[in-house]
Design a protein around this motif. Structure first.
Motif, PDB file in Angstrom:
ATOM      1  N   LEU A 190      62.047 108.484 -16.547  1.00 53.53           N
ATOM      2  CA  LEU A 190      61.793 109.839 -16.054  1.00 53.53           C
ATOM      3  C   LEU A 190      60.653 109.840 -15.035  1.00 53.53           C
ATOM      4  N   THR A 191      59.630 109.055 -15.307  1.00 52.91           N
ATOM      5  CA  THR A 191      58.508 108.949 -14.371  1.00 52.91           C
ATOM      6  C   THR A 191      58.978 108.361 -13.050  1.00 52.91           C
ATOM      7  N   GLU A 192      59.734 107.277 -13.122  1.00 54.35           N
ATOM      8  CA  GLU A 192      60.231 106.615 -11.911  1.00 54.35           C
ATOM      9  C   GLU A 192      61.090 107.552 -11.068  1.00 54.35           C
ATOM     10  N   GLN A 193      61.861 108.404 -11.722  1.00 53.64           N
ATOM     11  CA  GLN A 193      62.758 109.315 -11.010  1.00 53.64           C
ATOM     12  C   GLN A 193      62.090 110.634 -10.636  1.00 53.64           C
ATOM     13  N   SER A 194      60.803 110.745 -10.912  1.00 55.92           N
ATOM     14  CA  SER A 194      60.098 112.004 -10.622  1.00 55.92           C
ATOM     15  C   SER A 194      59.462 111.972  -9.233  1.00 55.92           C
ATOM     16  N   ASP A 195      58.948 113.124  -8.856  1.00 55.75           N
ATOM     17  CA  ASP A 195      58.208 113.244  -7.604  1.00 55.75           C
ATOM     18  C   ASP A 195      56.694 113.205  -7.848  1.00 55.75           C
ATOM     19  N   CYS A 196      56.282 112.632  -8.978  1.00 53.56           N
ATOM     20  CA  CYS A 196      54.847 112.482  -9.267  1.00 53.56           C
ATOM     21  C   CYS A 196      54.193 111.606  -8.204  1.00 53.56           C
ATOM     22  N   SER A 230      61.134 115.259 -12.991  1.00 51.28           N
ATOM     23  CA  SER A 230      62.123 114.201 -12.769  1.00 51.28           C
ATOM     24  C   SER A 230      63.515 114.786 -12.530  1.00 51.28           C
ATOM     25  N   ASP A 231      64.424 113.880 -12.193  1.00 53.60           N
ATOM     26  CA  ASP A 231      65.840 114.227 -12.163  1.00 53.60           C
ATOM     27  C   ASP A 231      66.316 114.382 -13.607  1.00 53.60           C
ATOM     28  N   TRP A 232      67.496 114.986 -13.760  1.00 53.20           N
ATOM     29  CA  TRP A 232      68.127 115.089 -15.071  1.00 53.20           C
ATOM     30  C   TRP A 232      68.772 113.757 -15.422  1.00 53.20           C
ATOM     31  N   ILE A 233      68.728 113.378 -16.694  1.00 54.82           N
ATOM     32  CA  ILE A 233      69.338 112.152 -17.203  1.00 54.82           C
ATOM     33  C   ILE A 233      70.339 112.531 -18.293  1.00 54.82           C
ATOM     34  N   ASP A 234      71.536 111.967 -18.213  1.00 54.47           N
ATOM     35  CA  ASP A 234      72.572 112.214 -19.220  1.00 54.47           C
ATOM     36  C   ASP A 234      72.281 111.446 -20.506  1.00 54.47           C
ATOM     37  N   ILE A 235      72.405 112.130 -21.616  1.00 52.49           N
ATOM     38  CA  ILE A 235      72.305 111.478 -22.921  1.00 52.49           C
ATOM     39  C   ILE A 235      73.732 111.302 -23.436  1.00 52.49           C
ATOM     40  N   THR A 236      74.246 110.110 -23.262  1.00 58.72           N
ATOM     41  CA  THR A 236      75.618 109.787 -23.652  1.00 58.72           C
ATOM     42  C   THR A 236      75.636 109.079 -25.006  1.00 58.72           C
ATOM     43  N   GLN A 237      76.805 109.081 -25.622  1.00 62.07           N
ATOM     44  CA  GLN A 237      76.932 108.347 -26.881  1.00 62.07           C
ATOM     45  C   GLN A 237      76.716 106.857 -26.642  1.00 62.07           C
ATOM     46  N   GLU A 238      77.166 106.354 -25.503  1.00 61.04           N
ATOM     47  CA  GLU A 238      76.960 104.937 -25.196  1.00 61.04           C
ATOM     48  C   GLU A 238      75.468 104.598 -25.142  1.00 61.04           C
ATOM     49  N   ARG A 239      74.666 105.460 -24.503  1.00 64.99           N
ATOM     50  CA  ARG A 239      73.216 105.220 -24.437  1.00 64.99           C
ATOM     51  C   ARG A 239      72.611 105.204 -25.841  1.00 64.99           C
ATOM     52  N   VAL A 240      73.019 106.155 -26.671  1.00 67.66           N
ATOM     53  CA  VAL A 240      72.508 106.240 -28.040  1.00 67.66           C
ATOM     54  C   VAL A 240      72.925 105.006 -28.842  1.00 67.66           C
ATOM     55  N   ASP A 241      74.189 104.589 -28.707  1.00 68.34           N
ATOM     56  CA  ASP A 241      74.673 103.411 -29.434  1.00 68.34           C
ATOM     57  C   ASP A 241      73.929 102.144 -28.999  1.00 68.34           C
ATOM     58  N   ARG A 242      73.679 102.031 -27.714  1.00 72.12           N
ATOM     59  CA  ARG A 242      72.959 100.854 -27.212  1.00 72.12           C
ATOM     60  C   ARG A 242      71.513 100.839 -27.726  1.00 72.12           C
TER      61      ARG A 242
END
Length: 153
Positions: free
Chosen positions: A73-79, A21-33
């Motif tokens: 991650l699956t959706e953003q992958s080249d699987c 997959s592409d890389w995904i940012d783990i932000t504090q906002e994502r964690v808080d949500r």
């Protein structure tokens, strides 16, 4: 580019890494949500000041947040995707292990190894993937999971 091929052709790829997959940012906002959505407000996830005092040195993503990123991650992958898919459903997992914490500010991506792809009944395929969620710049992955998905074509 994602390949859309007949499920039987995907079955021929068993034992191989079929996508990343592409890389995904783990932000504090994502964690808080995620904390809001699940009610898991443990300080190691949502309180940067307190979390600095732990061995993690700062806030970390919930393990279940990392696991719940699998569909993205699956959706953003080249699987490869099954041709003629009408619906896909998560069926469950055989094993999941949380191997390393994901610190807020890091990026993660998925690597997908096809373990099994079989037709359960006409038009219903079951796929088992070994999914490794890697943390950018770290040797140890965040998690590994054998995840089962059913496809209806």
């Amino acid at each position: 580019m994602t390949k859309i091929i007949p499920p039987a052709e995907i079955a021929e790829m068993v034992g191989t890494v079929v996508g990343t997959s592409d890389w995904i940012d783990i932000t504090q906002e994502r964690v808080d949500r995620f904390a809001e959505a699940t009610g898991d407000f443990q300080f190691i996830h949502i309180d940067p000041e307190k979390a600095k005092l732990t061995p993690f040195g700062g806030t970390i993503a919930h393990g279940f947040l990392t696991l719940s990123l699998i569909p993205l991650l699956t959706e953003q992958s080249d699987c490869p995707r099954p041709l003629g898919i009408k619906m896909a459903v998560n069926y469950g997992g055989n094993r999941t292990r949380f191997l390393a914490p994901v610190r807020v500010g890091k990026r993660v991506r998925g690597q997908f190894k096809l373990l099994e792809m079989e037709e359960k009944r006409p038009g219903q395929w079951q796929q088992t993937m070994e999914i490794t969620v890697e943390i950018e710049g770290e040797a140890k992955p965040a998690l590994m999971s054998e995840w089962i998905t059913q496809f209806f074509v």
